[in-house]
Design a protein around this motif. Structure first.
Motif, PDB file in Angstrom:
ATOM      1  N   GLY A 148     -96.586  55.118  30.926  1.00  0.00           N
ATOM      2  CA  GLY A 148     -97.382  55.825  31.937  1.00  0.00           C
ATOM      3  C   GLY A 148     -96.599  56.068  33.217  1.00  0.00           C
ATOM      4  O   GLY A 148     -97.182  56.235  34.288  1.00  0.00           O
ATOM      5  N   LEU A 149     -95.264  56.103  33.129  1.00  0.00           N
ATOM      6  CA  LEU A 149     -94.452  56.215  34.350  1.00  0.00           C
ATOM      7  C   LEU A 149     -94.235  57.665  34.770  1.00  0.00           C
ATOM      8  O   LEU A 149     -94.405  58.016  35.937  1.00  0.00           O
ATOM      9  CB  LEU A 149     -93.086  55.553  34.129  1.00  0.00           C
ATOM     10  N   SER A 150     -93.817  58.492  33.841  1.00  0.00           N
ATOM     11  CA  SER A 150     -93.510  59.874  34.219  1.00  0.00           C
ATOM     12  C   SER A 150     -94.762  60.728  34.072  1.00  0.00           C
ATOM     13  O   SER A 150     -95.084  61.185  32.979  1.00  0.00           O
ATOM     14  CB  SER A 150     -92.389  60.429  33.350  1.00  0.00           C
ATOM     15  N   ARG A 202     -86.778  67.884  31.074  1.00  0.00           N
ATOM     16  CA  ARG A 202     -86.529  68.038  32.525  1.00  0.00           C
ATOM     17  C   ARG A 202     -85.677  69.267  32.798  1.00  0.00           C
ATOM     18  O   ARG A 202     -86.067  70.361  32.477  1.00  0.00           O
ATOM     19  CB  ARG A 202     -85.929  66.750  33.084  1.00  0.00           C
ATOM     20  N   ASN A 253     -89.907  65.536  27.418  1.00  0.00           N
ATOM     21  CA  ASN A 253     -89.745  66.256  28.688  1.00  0.00           C
ATOM     22  C   ASN A 253     -88.248  66.402  28.970  1.00  0.00           C
ATOM     23  O   ASN A 253     -87.652  65.514  29.582  1.00  0.00           O
ATOM     24  CB  ASN A 253     -90.449  65.509  29.830  1.00  0.00           C
ATOM     25  N   ARG A 262    -100.821  62.074  30.731  1.00  0.00           N
ATOM     26  CA  ARG A 262    -101.103  61.122  29.649  1.00  0.00           C
ATOM     27  C   ARG A 262    -102.091  60.057  30.107  1.00  0.00           C
ATOM     28  O   ARG A 262    -101.874  59.402  31.122  1.00  0.00           O
ATOM     29  CB  ARG A 262     -99.800  60.486  29.161  1.00  0.00           C
ATOM     30  N   HIS A 267     -86.960  59.734  22.691  1.00  0.00           N
ATOM     31  CA  HIS A 267     -88.363  60.135  22.870  1.00  0.00           C
ATOM     32  C   HIS A 267     -88.606  60.804  24.223  1.00  0.00           C
ATOM     33  O   HIS A 267     -89.229  61.864  24.289  1.00  0.00           O
ATOM     34  CB  HIS A 267     -89.290  58.923  22.701  1.00  0.00           C
TER      35      HIS A 267
HETATM   36  C1  HEM Z   1     -97.106  55.477  19.689  1.00  0.00           C
HETATM   37  C2  HEM Z   1     -97.054  56.530  20.431  1.00  0.00           C
HETATM   38  C3  HEM Z   1     -96.251  56.630  21.712  1.00  0.00           C
HETATM   39  C4  HEM Z   1     -95.658  55.660  22.462  1.00  0.00           C
HETATM   40  C5  HEM Z   1     -95.606  54.161  22.199  1.00  0.00           C
HETATM   41  C6  HEM Z   1     -95.027  56.316  23.583  1.00  0.00           C
HETATM   42  C7  HEM Z   1     -94.290  55.651  24.559  1.00  0.00           C
HETATM   43  C8  HEM Z   1     -93.698  56.255  25.643  1.00  0.00           C
HETATM   44  C9  HEM Z   1     -92.907  55.584  26.643  1.00  0.00           C
HETATM   45  C10 HEM Z   1     -92.577  54.096  26.653  1.00  0.00           C
HETATM   46  C11 HEM Z   1     -92.498  56.504  27.542  1.00  0.00           C
HETATM   47  C12 HEM Z   1     -91.597  56.246  28.771  1.00  0.00           C
HETATM   48  C13 HEM Z   1     -92.353  55.824  29.973  1.00  0.00           C
HETATM   49  C14 HEM Z   1     -93.016  56.940  30.717  1.00  0.00           C
HETATM   50  O1  HEM Z   1     -92.351  57.876  31.174  1.00  0.00           O
HETATM   51  O2  HEM Z   1     -94.236  56.883  30.841  1.00  0.00           O
HETATM   52  C15 HEM Z   1     -93.062  57.774  27.130  1.00  0.00           C
HETATM   53  C16 HEM Z   1     -92.920  58.952  27.804  1.00  0.00           C
HETATM   54  C17 HEM Z   1     -93.498  60.151  27.410  1.00  0.00           C
HETATM   55  N1  HEM Z   1     -94.169  60.402  26.233  1.00  0.00           N
HETATM   56 FE1  HEM Z   1     -94.621  59.061  24.812  1.00  0.00          FE
HETATM   57  N2  HEM Z   1     -95.262  57.662  23.494  1.00  0.00           N
HETATM   58  C18 HEM Z   1     -96.008  57.908  22.372  1.00  0.00           C
HETATM   59  C19 HEM Z   1     -96.445  59.126  21.897  1.00  0.00           C
HETATM   60  C20 HEM Z   1     -96.242  60.330  22.531  1.00  0.00           C
HETATM   61  C21 HEM Z   1     -96.669  61.610  22.042  1.00  0.00           C
HETATM   62  C22 HEM Z   1     -97.412  61.867  20.712  1.00  0.00           C
HETATM   63  C23 HEM Z   1     -96.324  62.539  22.994  1.00  0.00           C
HETATM   64  C24 HEM Z   1     -96.545  64.032  23.040  1.00  0.00           C
HETATM   65  C25 HEM Z   1     -97.122  64.784  22.175  1.00  0.00           C
HETATM   66  C26 HEM Z   1     -95.675  61.820  24.070  1.00  0.00           C
HETATM   67  C27 HEM Z   1     -95.232  62.391  25.243  1.00  0.00           C
HETATM   68  C28 HEM Z   1     -94.565  61.720  26.238  1.00  0.00           C
HETATM   69  C29 HEM Z   1     -94.160  62.345  27.479  1.00  0.00           C
HETATM   70  C30 HEM Z   1     -94.433  63.798  27.899  1.00  0.00           C
HETATM   71  C31 HEM Z   1     -93.484  61.364  28.218  1.00  0.00           C
HETATM   72  C32 HEM Z   1     -92.863  61.509  29.604  1.00  0.00           C
HETATM   73  C33 HEM Z   1     -91.422  61.906  29.503  1.00  0.00           C
HETATM   74  C34 HEM Z   1     -90.824  62.181  30.863  1.00  0.00           C
HETATM   75  O3  HEM Z   1     -91.445  62.922  31.631  1.00  0.00           O
HETATM   76  O4  HEM Z   1     -89.755  61.665  31.133  1.00  0.00           O
HETATM   77  N3  HEM Z   1     -95.631  60.489  23.750  1.00  0.00           N
HETATM   78  N4  HEM Z   1     -93.762  57.599  25.946  1.00  0.00           N
END
Ligand code: HEM
Length: 482
Positions: A189-191, A354, A352, A375, A347
């Protein structure tokens, strides 16, 4: 942009004066309410279901942004209620001919059309969806989210006129010293986008982030309200498209405000994703430090693209003393264009990219801003101890935001010049075969191979209405023609 013949579309309403109509979820991650439950409900008796929804409304349980942004008003429990297209239909809400709901929402995430567009595995592997065609399970019509402080669950009016299709319990254990951690142990939930014009929920009195006072990299995250709330200007400087329904006639609020049904609403793209903790640990342990990796990061951290404590991979392996700085105002092109530190296929860099996908930093940021997601999901733990993420992304254009991110970035086997690999965390490509993550610059082998770390078991699209629209839905009397 001037919309001829449609005077309601000329001016966006003032966000400040609408905060009591926008559901709380759009303004806050509700971090002070650590326990949560998500119920997916199918409507068995529309009249009784409307009475139950009406009770939620009159008891003030469906909170607004105004309540969560002002710390003094913060409720000790709150709900968010959203409806699938099938659910609105079942409740007798009929789209206006001239302003129908968009195709993606109408077809539903569970449809085979969406499955092929999103490069997802077959839908019969899902256990629930917003369409009835999935695995013979009744369609999810209503998504009811409920948040309360850690401890005993506060009670809601008894469910009537609906049956539970699925119940997912958010687990307070995933909060560590007040911060959300997903089940593999990463800060989450950081970015997040900062919604332009919306007051932050950090207790400060300033009306939203003032972009001129922010560093340029922090400004990358300030996004037009119309990307997340229907009826406001989006990143194209156009008013986001507002569907309308028959019989909707709200009291006018302010001059030329868009007064359609969907004003102040949003679409929720929901996925229930199981996480395989043992598979993740084996992967991370097996290659604890990836030899030669300039970031000195573990395999799991390279896969995610962030350190477990939330810091970017470009920060030192050993954190300096003091509070962890999970800074989010970083870009890739300047420090790490080739992805030697944060792998291009990780991931976070896929979900993103950027500043990396344009001709230069500015065009990269401009295009990334068209595909941001707010998110609001929570990690869950089931009675059988299985864990995962109840993923919720809020956006106003499902096709341009959630679906684009999934189809073009997360599930794209050729993303950023890579070959035959997709998102190492939530990708579905070759889920049953060997999966790879390229690590540029490593002398020994170019790829990390990894097992399937997650499985998506259900999903749907839901419309999160503004509070006036919610009350209208609860009180619609006409039975739908069946
Ligand atoms: C089990 C499922 C998932 C887990 C455990 C997970 C975990 C994470 C973690 C640890 C981060 C980095 C911390 C942060 O920036 O908040 C992140 C970033 C992100 N995740 Fe996921 N995520 C999951 C599924 C998804 C899915 C399905 C999508 C999109 C369809 C998604 C989109 C994003 C986006 C947009 C970011 C921010 C990236 C950024 O702006 O740098 N995530 N996720």
């Amino acid at each position: 942009m001037h919309h001829e013949g449609d005077p309601t579309m000329i001016l966006a309403p003032g966000l400040d004066e609408q905060q009591d109509d926008i559901q709380a979820l759009l303004g806050s991650g509700l971090g002070w309410l650590k326990a949560s439950r998500f119920r997916l409900l199918t409507i068995t008796d529309p009249a009784a279901a409307r009475r139950w929804l009406g009770e939620l409304a009159t008891k003030g349980l469906v909170a607004s942004v105004a309540q969560v942004i002002d710390r003094a008003l913060r409720p000790q429990q709150l709900c968010a209620v959203a409806f699938s297209h099938a659910g609105l239909d079942r409740l007798g809400v009929t789209p206006a001919e001239d302003f129908p709901f968009p195709t993606a929402f109408r077809s539903g995430q569970g449809s085979s059309l969406r499955q092929s567009l999103l490069r997802d595995p077959p839908r019969d592997e899902w256990q629930w969806s917003d369409c009835s065609e999935v695995a013979g399970v009744a369609a999810a019509h209503i998504l009811l989210g409920h948040w309360w402080p850690d401890g005993a669950e506060l009670s809601l009016p008894a469910l009537t006129g609906v049956a539970t299709v699925r119940e997912v319990n958010g687990c307070p254990r995933f909060f560590n010293r007040g911060f959300l951690e997903e089940p593999f142990g990463f800060r989450d939930g950081l970015s997040q986008p900062l919604i332009l014009g919306l007051r932050p929920d950090d207790g400060s009195a300033a009306p939203g982030p003032a972009p001129s006072t922010l560093r340029p990299e922090a400004r990358d995250h300030v996004i037009a309200a119309g990307e997340f709330i229907l009826g406001y200007r989006n990143e194209y400087n156009e008013l986001s498209y507002c569907p309308d329904v028959q019989g909707w006639s709200p009291p006018p609020r302010g001059p030329a405000a868009c007064s359609r049904f969907a004003l102040n609403g949003s679409y929720l793209a929901v996925r229930e994703i199981e996480q395989h903790v043992e598979a993740y640990r084996a992967f991370d342990r097996g290659r604890a430090q990836v030899a030669g990796c300039p970031a000195g990061a573990s395999a799991g951290e390279l896969m995610m693209g962030r350190r477990r404590d939330g810091r970017p991979l470009t920060s030192p392996a050993e954190p300096p003393p003091g509070p962890v700085d999970t800074k989010n105002d970083f870009r890739y092109r300047v420090e790490d264009a080739q992805g030697f530190i944060t792998p291009p296929g990780s991931h976070v860099r896929r979900s993103n990219p950027r500043d990396t996908l344009g001709h230069d930093v500015a065009s990269g940021i401009r295009s990334a801003k068209l595909h941001r997601l707010l998110r609001r999901g929570r990690p869950f733990r089931r009675d059988d101890q299985s864990v995962g993420m109840f993923f919720i992304a809020c956006n106003t254009d499902l096709e341009r935001q959630f679906e684009f991110v999934l189809q073009r970035w997360i599930h794209n086997p050729g993303f950023a010049g890579l070959e035959q690999q997709d998102d190492p965390l939530v990708g579905e490509y070759g889920a049953r075969a060997r999966r790879n993550l390229s690590l540029p610059g490593l002398p020994a082998g170019q790829c990390l191979s990894l097992a399937s770390l997650t499985t998506t078991v259900g999903g749907g699209y839901f419309f999160l209405p503004g509070l006036r629209a919610f009350k209208f839905i609860a009180q619609v009397r006409a039975e739908p023609a069946r």
